[in-house]
Write an enzyme that holds these catalytic residues in place. Structure first.
Site, PDB file in Angstrom:
ATOM      1  N   LYS A 130       0.827  -1.162   0.007  1.00 11.68           N
ATOM      2  CA  LYS A 130      -0.090   0.084   0.126  1.00 11.68           C
ATOM      3  C   LYS A 130       0.783   1.189  -0.047  1.00 11.68           C
ATOM      4  CE  LYS A 130       0.563   1.841   3.662  1.00 11.68           C
ATOM      5  NZ  LYS A 130       1.805   2.335   4.241  1.00 11.68           N
ATOM      6  N   TYR A 214      -4.933   3.817   6.306  1.00 11.38           N
ATOM      7  CA  TYR A 214      -5.348   2.981   7.257  1.00 11.38           C
ATOM      8  C   TYR A 214      -6.824   3.616   7.970  1.00 11.38           C
ATOM      9  CZ  TYR A 214      -1.236   0.094   7.046  1.00 11.38           C
ATOM     10  OH  TYR A 214      -0.293  -0.739   6.608  1.00 11.38           O
TER      11      TYR A 214
HETATM   12  P1  NDP Z   1      12.382   1.517   2.678  1.00  4.61           P
HETATM   13  O1  NDP Z   1      12.776   2.802   2.621  1.00  4.61           O
HETATM   14  O2  NDP Z   1      12.749   0.968   4.431  1.00  4.61           O
HETATM   15  O3  NDP Z   1      12.663   0.460   1.767  1.00  4.61           O
HETATM   16  C1  NDP Z   1      12.634   0.684   0.304  1.00  4.61           C
HETATM   17  C2  NDP Z   1      13.268  -0.251  -0.297  1.00  4.61           C
HETATM   18  O4  NDP Z   1      13.075   0.114  -1.854  1.00  4.61           O
HETATM   19  C3  NDP Z   1      14.921   0.155  -0.217  1.00  4.61           C
HETATM   20  O5  NDP Z   1      15.536  -0.495   0.887  1.00  4.61           O
HETATM   21  C4  NDP Z   1      15.414  -0.223  -1.566  1.00  4.61           C
HETATM   22  O6  NDP Z   1      15.610  -1.838  -1.464  1.00  4.61           O
HETATM   23  C5  NDP Z   1      14.075  -0.045  -2.800  1.00  4.61           C
HETATM   24  N1  NDP Z   1      14.379   0.958  -3.522  1.00  4.61           N
HETATM   25  C6  NDP Z   1      14.730   1.117  -4.702  1.00  4.61           C
HETATM   26  N2  NDP Z   1      14.662   2.338  -5.272  1.00  4.61           N
HETATM   27  C7  NDP Z   1      14.508   3.098  -4.355  1.00  4.61           C
HETATM   28  C8  NDP Z   1      14.548   4.692  -4.079  1.00  4.61           C
HETATM   29  N3  NDP Z   1      14.926   5.447  -5.256  1.00  4.61           N
HETATM   30  N4  NDP Z   1      14.810   5.132  -3.054  1.00  4.61           N
HETATM   31  C9  NDP Z   1      14.453   4.558  -1.569  1.00  4.61           C
HETATM   32  N5  NDP Z   1      14.365   2.920  -2.016  1.00  4.61           N
HETATM   33  C10 NDP Z   1      14.582   2.511  -3.238  1.00  4.61           C
HETATM   34  O7  NDP Z   1      10.862   1.371   2.682  1.00  4.61           O
HETATM   35  P2  NDP Z   1       9.764   0.358   3.474  1.00  4.61           P
HETATM   36  O8  NDP Z   1      10.103  -0.904   3.514  1.00  4.61           O
HETATM   37  O9  NDP Z   1       9.401   1.092   4.977  1.00  4.61           O
HETATM   38  O10 NDP Z   1       8.465   0.704   2.568  1.00  4.61           O
HETATM   39  C11 NDP Z   1       8.216   0.114   1.315  1.00  4.61           C
HETATM   40  C12 NDP Z   1       6.822  -0.034   0.864  1.00  4.61           C
HETATM   41  O11 NDP Z   1       6.205  -0.635   1.607  1.00  4.61           O
HETATM   42  C13 NDP Z   1       6.315   1.206   0.810  1.00  4.61           C
HETATM   43  O12 NDP Z   1       5.280   1.368  -0.492  1.00  4.61           O
HETATM   44  C14 NDP Z   1       5.168   1.424   2.171  1.00  4.61           C
HETATM   45  O13 NDP Z   1       4.178   2.352   2.065  1.00  4.61           O
HETATM   46  C15 NDP Z   1       5.173  -0.083   2.473  1.00  4.61           C
HETATM   47  N6  NDP Z   1       4.763  -0.562   3.658  1.00  4.61           N
HETATM   48  C16 NDP Z   1       3.844  -0.983   4.137  1.00  4.61           C
HETATM   49  C17 NDP Z   1       3.729  -1.614   5.308  1.00  4.61           C
HETATM   50  C18 NDP Z   1       2.513  -2.191   5.793  1.00  4.61           C
HETATM   51  O14 NDP Z   1       2.058  -2.167   6.931  1.00  4.61           O
HETATM   52  N7  NDP Z   1       1.653  -2.917   5.092  1.00  4.61           N
HETATM   53  C19 NDP Z   1       4.606  -0.946   6.396  1.00  4.61           C
HETATM   54  C20 NDP Z   1       5.737  -0.399   5.974  1.00  4.61           C
HETATM   55  C21 NDP Z   1       6.087  -0.091   4.431  1.00  4.61           C
HETATM   56  P3  NDP Z   1      17.142  -2.451  -2.002  1.00  4.61           P
HETATM   57  O15 NDP Z   1      18.110  -1.780  -1.480  1.00  4.61           O
HETATM   58  O16 NDP Z   1      16.902  -3.805  -1.984  1.00  4.61           O
HETATM   59  O17 NDP Z   1      17.137  -2.018  -3.402  1.00  4.61           O
END
Ligand code: NDP
Length: 370
Positions: A130, A214
């Site tokens: 989401k 949410y």
């Molecule tokens: P993070 O910033 O922790 O992680 C995002 C990951 O995406 C990065 O670590 C990287 O992984 C990859 N990535 C690729 N391109 C980019 C960029 N340009 N900038 C930043 N990151 C990039 O985010 P979250 O894990 O917190 O969130 C990711 C998604 O999950 C979002 O859409 C968020 O809304 C959703 N989410 C949902 C939750 C829920 O409860 N359902 C809770 C938290 C988040 P890599 O290094 O492996 O390429």
């Protein structure tokens, strides 16, 4: 959401139903489905990876990352061969990997559409986090791509698999405390500076699309109705540096066909975590409501409690079950599209200062909450 007539307590059918669904074993002919996680950030690392160690119907088999330095740890932790480690550039070749059935997109919001569509075109079922995408058009494109591929699409709405939020839906929809008149939903946090969530291009919006979603969800599943209008006011910014590109906070009201009103608030500067329903004969609430752990339920006739579950494991296993039985998810792409339409209307109302009607929901989504 569930419709059983359960009430409070540990022996609630809600919790039991969930456990049963989770524990029914696979037949010997069925192998657990293979999942690829795309984007190894905080949510993948702290929640989805560990959840995939608990799932019964699927297993983490591949990772897709732009950070080669993360891969080694993940390979060790989850026993993933080098051949199942992808980059964003060679991701499309996952098409040729029969070990992978489901691709789970956990990237910044503006990347959801591209990677969901590429996964569908590679012939994979998709779970996308989401908010589904940053525009209505992108959501429609994602739904079309999965339909064209003949594959399922689901959104990572974990709370639809979690006993406390299921209880809210049950109390509201079954009128356990009479007709619900008012819902109060608040979700906010104090965000650290410099993260992609504060970048409009990557996030698509501020706290509204990230955590305010949410509140929209909670109001819909607690009421069992879809909103017919929204009126919103963006909060005054107290930190222009942190919130240069996105809103700092938003307050909005949603009106429902029965006359029920939901008063909602989201913020990136204030901690809030409430879902409360006020009904004719009492009230019921969760506080916190949307956290992974430590949810607390209270009602006008006392507290209600459920065992702690790993809601992401239940959510992902349910999707694997849907794939195995060719059944649509209860949190499908259409629900993600619905929510992005509502979020878009909230922004429009805040921009124009006018109430925005959502008349299409009354016909298009007749008798459904998605
Ligand atoms: P993070 O910033 O922790 O992680 C995002 C990951 O995406 C990065 O670590 C990287 O992984 C990859 N990535 C690729 N391109 C980019 C960029 N340009 N900038 C930043 N990151 C990039 O985010 P979250 O894990 O917190 O969130 C990711 C998604 O999950 C979002 O859409 C968020 O809304 C959703 N989410 C949902 C939750 C829920 O409860 N359902 C809770 C938290 C988040 P890599 O290094 O492996 O390429």
């Amino acid at each position: 959401m569930i419709t059983s007539s359960s009430a409070h307590g540990n022996s609630s059918p809600s919790a039991n139903q969930l456990e049963r669904a989770r524990e029914s074993p696979l037949s010997t002919a069925q192998r657990p489905l293979g999942v690829a996680l795309v984007g190894l950030g905080k949510y993948s690392t702290e929640q989805l990876g560990p959840a995939l160690l608990e799932t019964k119907r699927c297993k983490l088999k591949a990772i897709v990352t732009g950070s080669p330095n993360k891969a080694e740890h993940w390979q060790k932790q989850y026993d993933i061969p080098k051949s199942n480690v992808y980059s964003y550039e060679n991701f499309d070749s996952i098409k040729n990997n029969p070990d992978i059935d489901i691709v789970y997109i956990v990237l910044p919001n503006s990347m959801h559409a591209e990677y969901s569509i590429r996964a569908a075109q590679a012939g994979k079922h998709v779970i996308c986090e989401k908010p589904m995408a940053v525009t209505v058009q992108e959501c429609e494109n994602m739904i079309a791509a999965s339909a064209k591929a003949g594959k399922l699409l689901s959104i990572g709405y974990r709370l639809h698999f979690e006993p406390y939020n299921l209880a809210m839906a049950e109390f509201g929809q079954n009128k356990t405390f009479g007709d619900v008149r008012k819902i109060i939903a608040r979700d906010g946090m104090d965000i650290e500076p410099g993260v992609w969530r504060l970048n409009k291009k990557l996030a698509g919006g501020g706290p509204l699309v990230d955590v305010g979603i949410y509140c929209v969800q909670g109001a819909i599943y607690t009421s069992g109705e879809l909103p017919v209008s929204v009126s919103a006011i963006e909060g005054k910014k107290t930190d222009m540096k942190r919130f240069k590109e996105v809103e700092e906070s938003m307050q909005w009201t949603m009106e429902f066909p029965s006359g029920l009103i939901a008063e909602c608030e989201t913020s990136y500067a204030k901690q809030m975590n409430l879902l409360r329903a006020e009904a004719e004969e009492g009230w019921f609430e969760l506080n916190p409501a949307y956290e992974y752990d430590g949810k607390k339920g209270r009602a006008s006739d006392g507290p209600f409690e459920f065992p702690q579950v790993r809601e992401q494991a239940l959510q992902i296993d349910d999707f694997a079950n849907c794939v195995m039985n060719n059944r649509k998810s209860k949190v499908p792409g259409e629900m993600g599209l619905r929510d992005v339409k509502i979020l878009t209307a909230i922004y429009e109302s805040a921009r124009t200062g006018k109430k925005v009607r959502l008349s299409e929901f009354s016909s298009h989504y007749k008798n459904q909450t998605h």
